[in-house]
Scaffold this motif. Sequence first.
Motif, PDB file in Angstrom:
ATOM      1  N   HIS A  18       4.595   9.257  10.597  1.00  0.00           N
ATOM      2  CA  HIS A  18       3.345   8.636  11.006  1.00  0.00           C
ATOM      3  C   HIS A  18       2.672   8.127   9.739  1.00  0.00           C
ATOM      4  O   HIS A  18       1.537   8.047   9.537  1.00  0.00           O
ATOM      5  CB  HIS A  18       2.488   9.901  11.374  1.00  0.00           C
ATOM      6  CG  HIS A  18       2.762  10.338  12.795  1.00  0.00           C
ATOM      7  ND1 HIS A  18       3.848  10.738  13.270  1.00  0.00           N
ATOM      8  CD2 HIS A  18       1.948  10.204  13.858  1.00  0.00           C
ATOM      9  CE1 HIS A  18       3.588  11.149  14.526  1.00  0.00           C
ATOM     10  NE2 HIS A  18       2.439  10.860  15.110  1.00  0.00           N
ATOM     11  N   ILE A  19       3.455   7.984   8.857  1.00  0.00           N
ATOM     12  CA  ILE A  19       2.881   7.303   7.384  1.00  0.00           C
ATOM     13  C   ILE A  19       2.973   5.699   7.238  1.00  0.00           C
ATOM     14  O   ILE A  19       4.406   5.592   7.483  1.00  0.00           O
ATOM     15  CB  ILE A  19       3.681   8.101   6.068  1.00  0.00           C
ATOM     16  CG1 ILE A  19       3.605   9.563   6.481  1.00  0.00           C
ATOM     17  CG2 ILE A  19       3.060   7.710   4.819  1.00  0.00           C
ATOM     18  CD1 ILE A  19       4.391  10.321   5.411  1.00  0.00           C
ATOM     19  N   VAL A  20       2.059   5.168   6.690  1.00  0.00           N
ATOM     20  CA  VAL A  20       1.994   3.841   6.722  1.00  0.00           C
ATOM     21  C   VAL A  20       1.678   3.649   5.083  1.00  0.00           C
ATOM     22  O   VAL A  20       0.743   4.351   4.729  1.00  0.00           O
ATOM     23  CB  VAL A  20       0.974   3.269   7.398  1.00  0.00           C
ATOM     24  CG1 VAL A  20       0.563   1.490   7.054  1.00  0.00           C
ATOM     25  CG2 VAL A  20       1.134   3.282   8.803  1.00  0.00           C
ATOM     26  N   MET A  21       2.484   2.568   4.739  1.00  0.00           N
ATOM     27  CA  MET A  21       2.159   2.162   3.265  1.00  0.00           C
ATOM     28  C   MET A  21       1.127   0.920   3.340  1.00  0.00           C
ATOM     29  O   MET A  21       1.517   0.143   4.003  1.00  0.00           O
ATOM     30  CB  MET A  21       3.046   1.890   2.330  1.00  0.00           C
ATOM     31  CG  MET A  21       2.877   1.163   1.011  1.00  0.00           C
ATOM     32  SD  MET A  21       4.501   0.727  -0.013  1.00  0.00           S
ATOM     33  CE  MET A  21       3.872  -0.540  -1.259  1.00  0.00           C
ATOM     34  N   ALA A  22      -0.219   1.333   2.807  1.00  0.00           N
ATOM     35  CA  ALA A  22      -1.334   0.314   2.996  1.00  0.00           C
ATOM     36  C   ALA A  22      -0.859  -1.012   2.053  1.00  0.00           C
ATOM     37  O   ALA A  22      -0.253  -1.058   1.358  1.00  0.00           O
ATOM     38  CB  ALA A  22      -2.558   0.670   2.712  1.00  0.00           C
ATOM     39  N   PRO A  23      -1.504  -2.262   2.667  1.00  0.00           N
ATOM     40  CA  PRO A  23      -1.178  -3.262   1.960  1.00  0.00           C
ATOM     41  C   PRO A  23      -2.010  -3.310   0.608  1.00  0.00           C
ATOM     42  O   PRO A  23      -3.075  -2.730   0.604  1.00  0.00           O
ATOM     43  CB  PRO A  23      -1.666  -4.419   2.738  1.00  0.00           C
ATOM     44  CG  PRO A  23      -2.642  -3.652   3.522  1.00  0.00           C
ATOM     45  CD  PRO A  23      -2.254  -2.435   3.833  1.00  0.00           C
ATOM     46  N   MET A  24      -1.351  -3.713  -0.544  1.00  0.00           N
ATOM     47  CA  MET A  24      -2.026  -3.804  -1.908  1.00  0.00           C
ATOM     48  C   MET A  24      -1.600  -4.851  -2.635  1.00  0.00           C
ATOM     49  O   MET A  24      -0.445  -5.099  -2.790  1.00  0.00           O
ATOM     50  CB  MET A  24      -1.748  -2.522  -2.689  1.00  0.00           C
ATOM     51  CG  MET A  24      -2.277  -1.338  -2.117  1.00  0.00           C
ATOM     52  SD  MET A  24      -1.598   0.349  -2.777  1.00  0.00           S
ATOM     53  CE  MET A  24       0.041   0.364  -2.275  1.00  0.00           C
ATOM     54  N   THR A  25      -2.519  -5.727  -3.318  1.00  0.00           N
ATOM     55  CA  THR A  25      -2.062  -6.862  -4.048  1.00  0.00           C
ATOM     56  C   THR A  25      -1.473  -6.390  -5.333  1.00  0.00           C
ATOM     57  O   THR A  25      -2.085  -5.430  -6.101  1.00  0.00           O
ATOM     58  CB  THR A  25      -3.459  -7.938  -4.392  1.00  0.00           C
ATOM     59  OG1 THR A  25      -3.832  -8.208  -3.136  1.00  0.00           O
ATOM     60  CG2 THR A  25      -3.142  -8.731  -5.274  1.00  0.00           C
ATOM     61  N   ARG A  26      -0.417  -6.911  -5.518  1.00  0.00           N
ATOM     62  CA  ARG A  26       0.226  -6.371  -7.108  1.00  0.00           C
ATOM     63  C   ARG A  26       0.457  -7.468  -7.994  1.00  0.00           C
ATOM     64  O   ARG A  26       0.881  -7.320  -9.020  1.00  0.00           O
ATOM     65  CB  ARG A  26       1.563  -5.740  -6.764  1.00  0.00           C
ATOM     66  CG  ARG A  26       1.203  -4.264  -5.619  1.00  0.00           C
ATOM     67  CD  ARG A  26       0.302  -3.284  -6.278  1.00  0.00           C
ATOM     68  NE  ARG A  26       0.278  -3.054  -7.817  1.00  0.00           N
ATOM     69  CZ  ARG A  26       1.076  -2.233  -8.429  1.00  0.00           C
ATOM     70  NH1 ARG A  26       1.998  -1.139  -7.538  1.00  0.00           N
ATOM     71  NH2 ARG A  26       1.136  -1.874  -9.575  1.00  0.00           N
TER      72      ARG A  26
END
Length: 358
Positions: A18-26
């Motif tokens: 149930h875990i999502v890695m959120a979008p993040m500008t890198r």
Amino acid sequence: MNNLLHPFSKGNFNLKNHIVMAPMTRSRAIDNLPNDLMATYYAQRSGAGLIVTEGTSPSVNGLGYCRIPGIFSEEQIEGWKKTTDAVHKNDSKIFVQLMHTGRVAHEANLPEGGKVVGVSDIKAAGEMYTDALGMQEHTQPVALSTEEVYQVMNEYVSGAKNAVEAGFDGVELHAANGYLLEQFLNPNVNNRTDEFGGSVENRAKFLIKTAQKIADEIGKEKVGIRFSPFSTFNDMPTYSEEEVIKTYSYLAAELNTIGITYLHLSYSPQIPESLMNALRANFEGTIILCNGLTAETAETALEEGFADLVAFGRYYIANPDFDQRLEKGTSLNDLDFNTFYTPGAEGFTDYPFLNSEK
């Protein structure tokens, strides 16, 4: 961690947890090209059931920040294949977040031939970093003509088709944080007098028509959307609570009719319970809750029933094996804020794993 680490299934959307890695500008995409370093970064974090990539532009004009990736050229498609292949090897799903920055941009960050455009010619307050000139005020945008609005819509559709070609499991439309899709929604930024301005329904038309076209092209099960109602990030002026609730309730219902697979909510305390209830009532698909969650509050959110999935952002920057740390209840690495947006591997792919041999 009873719910977080268990498999997820709703409709035809199935994830290993149930875990999502959120979008993040890198900001590691040199020349706006996805690369080997980015593939390593996402592969390291593929313990998440779903990864949503950093904001990725569907067009030259949408590359408002320095070193953000695109998905409008063959070279970019080939570059992204390295990431999708790497993530799929660990049985994780990955959606690309389609982000057109609109007026939140500086011309120095755009490739040759690009121009800063917006829903209107209202300039965004504030500054942004450029590699060429350092900190600069946002560039004055050129308002899109009606014909150009439809051209941008088609750029989103092309980006979605390219995403499928690159091996992505789907696309997330970035209609949050003050970027172009949200610029259409906000009546204090959208002063248009054509079919895309005025009423809530007209201001929502660009987003809804874009989502429908993408769903028709690649399949509704491959489409998600991200919202941040009541956020003032990137100079999003506030408007009446009643109209915000009406706007997002309407969008949830319309997107439910299209049948997209998920709604990704960036939560803030300003969101009233009435809007949360309306979103859940109007949208039958998967809802992802994000923003400031801990392992404990995420578990509670799943138990209370509003959220089907929970997303984590900064924890995943410093902890590539975040899911394993949750499972074992171990400590988390400290964040290096100085390397969030710098080029290179430092602060990107060099955070330690629990198993130092990795």
